[in-house]
Design a protein around this motif. Structure first.
Motif, PDB file in Angstrom:
ATOM      1  N   ASN A  15      31.985  19.001  10.038  1.00 18.04           N
ATOM      2  CA  ASN A  15      32.745  17.827  10.462  1.00 18.04           C
ATOM      3  C   ASN A  15      32.829  16.797   9.351  1.00 18.04           C
ATOM      4  OD1 ASN A  15      33.189  18.838  13.061  1.00 18.04           O
ATOM      5  ND2 ASN A  15      31.165  18.161  13.694  1.00 18.04           N
ATOM      6  N   ASP A  16      31.746  16.640   8.622  1.00 17.48           N
ATOM      7  CA  ASP A  16      31.696  15.746   7.467  1.00 17.48           C
ATOM      8  C   ASP A  16      31.253  16.595   6.281  1.00 17.48           C
ATOM      9  OD1 ASP A  16      31.371  13.720   5.594  1.00 17.48           O
ATOM     10  OD2 ASP A  16      29.496  12.988   6.455  1.00 17.48           O
ATOM     11  N   ALA A  17      32.162  17.439   5.807  1.00 16.78           N
ATOM     12  CA  ALA A  17      31.808  18.429   4.790  1.00 16.78           C
ATOM     13  C   ALA A  17      31.188  17.797   3.556  1.00 16.78           C
ATOM     14  CB  ALA A  17      33.030  19.250   4.405  1.00 16.78           C
ATOM     15  N   ILE A  18      31.792  16.744   3.043  1.00 14.89           N
ATOM     16  CA  ILE A  18      31.278  16.116   1.832  1.00 14.89           C
ATOM     17  C   ILE A  18      29.867  15.585   2.076  1.00 14.89           C
ATOM     18  CG2 ILE A  18      31.674  14.354   0.078  1.00 14.89           C
ATOM     19  CD1 ILE A  18      33.941  16.351   0.061  1.00 14.89           C
ATOM     20  N   ALA A  29      25.321  10.003  -4.497  1.00 12.98           N
ATOM     21  CA  ALA A  29      25.249   8.648  -3.938  1.00 12.98           C
ATOM     22  C   ALA A  29      25.626   7.612  -4.991  1.00 12.98           C
ATOM     23  CB  ALA A  29      23.850   8.375  -3.390  1.00 12.98           C
ATOM     24  N   GLU A  30      25.163   7.808  -6.221  1.00 10.24           N
ATOM     25  CA  GLU A  30      25.521   6.886  -7.312  1.00 10.24           C
ATOM     26  C   GLU A  30      27.026   6.903  -7.568  1.00 10.24           C
ATOM     27  OE1 GLU A  30      23.278   8.235 -10.671  1.00 10.24           O
ATOM     28  OE2 GLU A  30      21.351   7.644  -9.800  1.00 10.24           O
ATOM     29  N   LEU A  31      27.588   8.102  -7.655  1.00  8.88           N
ATOM     30  CA  LEU A  31      29.027   8.226  -7.909  1.00  8.88           C
ATOM     31  C   LEU A  31      29.842   7.652  -6.752  1.00  8.88           C
ATOM     32  CD1 LEU A  31      29.069  11.804  -9.442  1.00  8.88           C
ATOM     33  CD2 LEU A  31      29.437   9.649 -10.660  1.00  8.88           C
ATOM     34  N   GLN A  32      29.388   7.846  -5.519  1.00  6.17           N
ATOM     35  CA  GLN A  32      30.080   7.295  -4.357  1.00  6.17           C
ATOM     36  C   GLN A  32      30.034   5.777  -4.381  1.00  6.17           C
ATOM     37  OE1 GLN A  32      31.852   9.066  -1.830  1.00  6.17           O
ATOM     38  NE2 GLN A  32      32.589   6.985  -1.617  1.00  6.17           N
ATOM     39  N   SER A  33      28.907   5.226  -4.794  1.00  8.76           N
ATOM     40  CA  SER A  33      28.779   3.774  -4.900  1.00  8.76           C
ATOM     41  C   SER A  33      29.751   3.207  -5.941  1.00  8.76           C
ATOM     42  CB  SER A  33      27.336   3.403  -5.260  1.00  8.76           C
ATOM     43  OG  SER A  33      27.202   2.011  -5.391  1.00  8.76           O
ATOM     44  N   VAL A  34      29.862   3.882  -7.068  1.00  7.86           N
ATOM     45  CA  VAL A  34      30.802   3.462  -8.113  1.00  7.86           C
ATOM     46  C   VAL A  34      32.241   3.540  -7.584  1.00  7.86           C
ATOM     47  CG1 VAL A  34      31.747   4.080 -10.380  1.00  7.86           C
ATOM     48  CG2 VAL A  34      29.269   4.051 -10.031  1.00  7.86           C
ATOM     49  N   ALA A  35      32.556   4.622  -6.884  1.00  3.92           N
ATOM     50  CA  ALA A  35      33.902   4.780  -6.325  1.00  3.92           C
ATOM     51  C   ALA A  35      34.190   3.706  -5.280  1.00  3.92           C
ATOM     52  CB  ALA A  35      34.060   6.172  -5.716  1.00  3.92           C
ATOM     53  N   ASP A  36      33.215   3.422  -4.413  1.00  2.42           N
ATOM     54  CA  ASP A  36      33.397   2.382  -3.397  1.00  2.42           C
ATOM     55  C   ASP A  36      33.647   1.018  -4.040  1.00  2.42           C
ATOM     56  OD1 ASP A  36      33.039   4.258  -1.403  1.00  2.42           O
ATOM     57  OD2 ASP A  36      30.949   3.686  -0.995  1.00  2.42           O
ATOM     58  N   GLU A  37      32.901   0.727  -5.083  1.00  2.00           N
ATOM     59  CA  GLU A  37      33.080  -0.551  -5.790  1.00  2.00           C
ATOM     60  C   GLU A  37      34.451  -0.614  -6.447  1.00  2.00           C
ATOM     61  OE1 GLU A  37      32.617  -4.317  -7.032  1.00  2.00           O
ATOM     62  OE2 GLU A  37      31.281  -3.244  -5.656  1.00  2.00           O
ATOM     63  N   ALA A  38      34.900   0.492  -7.000  1.00  3.88           N
ATOM     64  CA  ALA A  38      36.228   0.531  -7.620  1.00  3.88           C
ATOM     65  C   ALA A  38      37.324   0.286  -6.584  1.00  3.88           C
ATOM     66  CB  ALA A  38      36.445   1.875  -8.328  1.00  3.88           C
ATOM     67  N   ALA A  52      52.410  -4.019   0.833  1.00  8.29           N
ATOM     68  CA  ALA A  52      52.990  -2.722   0.465  1.00  8.29           C
ATOM     69  C   ALA A  52      52.204  -2.078  -0.666  1.00  8.29           C
ATOM     70  CB  ALA A  52      54.451  -2.904   0.067  1.00  8.29           C
ATOM     71  N   LEU A  53      51.754  -2.890  -1.620  1.00  3.99           N
ATOM     72  CA  LEU A  53      50.992  -2.346  -2.746  1.00  3.99           C
ATOM     73  C   LEU A  53      49.666  -1.770  -2.268  1.00  3.99           C
ATOM     74  CD1 LEU A  53      50.757  -1.809  -5.734  1.00  3.99           C
ATOM     75  CD2 LEU A  53      49.946  -4.161  -6.048  1.00  3.99           C
ATOM     76  N   TRP A  54      48.970  -2.478  -1.377  1.00  6.43           N
ATOM     77  CA  TRP A  54      47.698  -1.968  -0.877  1.00  6.43           C
ATOM     78  C   TRP A  54      47.913  -0.691  -0.067  1.00  6.43           C
ATOM     79  CZ3 TRP A  54      43.103  -1.073  -1.933  1.00  6.43           C
ATOM     80  CH2 TRP A  54      42.233  -0.569  -0.979  1.00  6.43           C
ATOM     81  N   GLU A  55      48.975  -0.640   0.723  1.00  5.29           N
ATOM     82  CA  GLU A  55      49.263   0.570   1.483  1.00  5.29           C
ATOM     83  C   GLU A  55      49.486   1.754   0.552  1.00  5.29           C
ATOM     84  OE1 GLU A  55      52.331  -0.136   4.371  1.00  5.29           O
ATOM     85  OE2 GLU A  55      51.205  -1.775   5.279  1.00  5.29           O
ATOM     86  N   GLN A  56      50.132   1.530  -0.587  1.00  4.53           N
ATOM     87  CA  GLN A  56      50.314   2.605  -1.562  1.00  4.53           C
ATOM     88  C   GLN A  56      48.982   3.009  -2.177  1.00  4.53           C
ATOM     89  OE1 GLN A  56      53.001   4.552  -2.314  1.00  4.53           O
ATOM     90  NE2 GLN A  56      51.476   5.693  -3.479  1.00  4.53           N
ATOM     91  N   CYS A  57      48.142   2.029  -2.458  1.00  8.49           N
ATOM     92  CA  CYS A  57      46.805   2.330  -2.986  1.00  8.49           C
ATOM     93  C   CYS A  57      46.007   3.140  -1.974  1.00  8.49           C
ATOM     94  CB  CYS A  57      46.065   1.043  -3.337  1.00  8.49           C
ATOM     95  SG  CYS A  57      46.728   0.172  -4.756  1.00  8.49           S
ATOM     96  N   GLU A  58      46.052   2.746  -0.712  1.00 10.37           N
ATOM     97  CA  GLU A  58      45.346   3.472   0.339  1.00 10.37           C
ATOM     98  C   GLU A  58      45.847   4.906   0.449  1.00 10.37           C
ATOM     99  OE1 GLU A  58      45.631   1.424   4.092  1.00 10.37           O
ATOM    100  OE2 GLU A  58      43.462   1.204   4.179  1.00 10.37           O
ATOM    101  N   HIS A  59      47.156   5.076   0.381  1.00  9.65           N
ATOM    102  CA  HIS A  59      47.735   6.414   0.431  1.00  9.65           C
ATOM    103  C   HIS A  59      47.225   7.265  -0.739  1.00  9.65           C
ATOM    104  CE1 HIS A  59      50.571   9.649   0.989  1.00  9.65           C
ATOM    105  NE2 HIS A  59      50.983   9.500  -0.256  1.00  9.65           N
ATOM    106  N   THR A  60      47.175   6.666  -1.920  1.00 12.81           N
ATOM    107  CA  THR A  60      46.689   7.376  -3.105  1.00 12.81           C
ATOM    108  C   THR A  60      45.222   7.760  -2.947  1.00 12.81           C
ATOM    109  OG1 THR A  60      48.278   6.202  -4.495  1.00 12.81           O
ATOM    110  CG2 THR A  60      46.380   7.207  -5.609  1.00 12.81           C
ATOM    111  N   LEU A  64      43.511  11.533  -2.657  1.00 12.93           N
ATOM    112  CA  LEU A  64      42.419  12.022  -3.508  1.00 12.93           C
ATOM    113  C   LEU A  64      41.260  12.552  -2.670  1.00 12.93           C
ATOM    114  CD1 LEU A  64      42.487   9.315  -6.314  1.00 12.93           C
ATOM    115  CD2 LEU A  64      43.182  11.718  -6.499  1.00 12.93           C
ATOM    116  N   TYR A  65      40.940  11.876  -1.561  1.00 12.84           N
ATOM    117  CA  TYR A  65      39.885  12.366  -0.679  1.00 12.84           C
ATOM    118  C   TYR A  65      40.279  13.703  -0.042  1.00 12.84           C
ATOM    119  CZ  TYR A  65      37.177   8.030  -0.987  1.00 12.84           C
ATOM    120  OH  TYR A  65      36.421   6.980  -1.433  1.00 12.84           O
ATOM    121  N   THR A  66      41.538  13.843   0.343  1.00 14.82           N
ATOM    122  CA  THR A  66      42.017  15.102   0.905  1.00 14.82           C
ATOM    123  C   THR A  66      41.925  16.213  -0.136  1.00 14.82           C
ATOM    124  OG1 THR A  66      43.489  13.915   2.407  1.00 14.82           O
ATOM    125  CG2 THR A  66      43.996  16.241   1.996  1.00 14.82           C
ATOM    126  N   LEU A  67      42.282  15.903  -1.358  1.00 15.40           N
ATOM    127  CA  LEU A  67      42.173  16.855  -2.458  1.00 15.40           C
ATOM    128  C   LEU A  67      40.718  17.262  -2.676  1.00 15.40           C
ATOM    129  CD1 LEU A  67      43.571  18.337  -4.830  1.00 15.40           C
ATOM    130  CD2 LEU A  67      43.222  16.256  -6.169  1.00 15.40           C
TER     131      LEU A  67
END
Length: 88
Positions: A15-18, A29-38, A52-60, A64-67
């Protein structure tokens, strides 16, 4: 190997593969923290939500998470194939 079955098993079991695969791995955990901060910094830079810009960022980011999840699934299937080869 019955690839269809193994794919179905992956989809049903993880259910939560990652999270399940990464577990308590400190490097992940370190890499996830860096990604969350980014992502947080990006959100602040583009005006947070409801733009609209944030919605595009969210889509991107979601793309990436789906990938990333697809890569995890493919690695799982490769491991299942390798195991089957080794047992022969």
């Amino acid at each position: 190997m019955d690839r269809g079955f193994m794919e179905h098993y992956f989809d049903v079991t993880f259910n939560d593969a990652i999270g399940e695969i990464a577990g308590n791995d400190e490097r992940y955990a370190e890499l996830q923290s860096v990604a969350d901060e980014a992502v947080h910094t990006l959100a602040g830079s583009v005006g947070e939500s409801n733009t609209a810009l944030w919605e595009q960022c969210e889509h991107t980011i979601n793309s990436l998470y789906t990938l990333q999840l697809q890569l995890v699934k493919l690695a799982y299937l490769r491991g299942a194939e390798d195991r089957e080869k080794m047992l022969r």
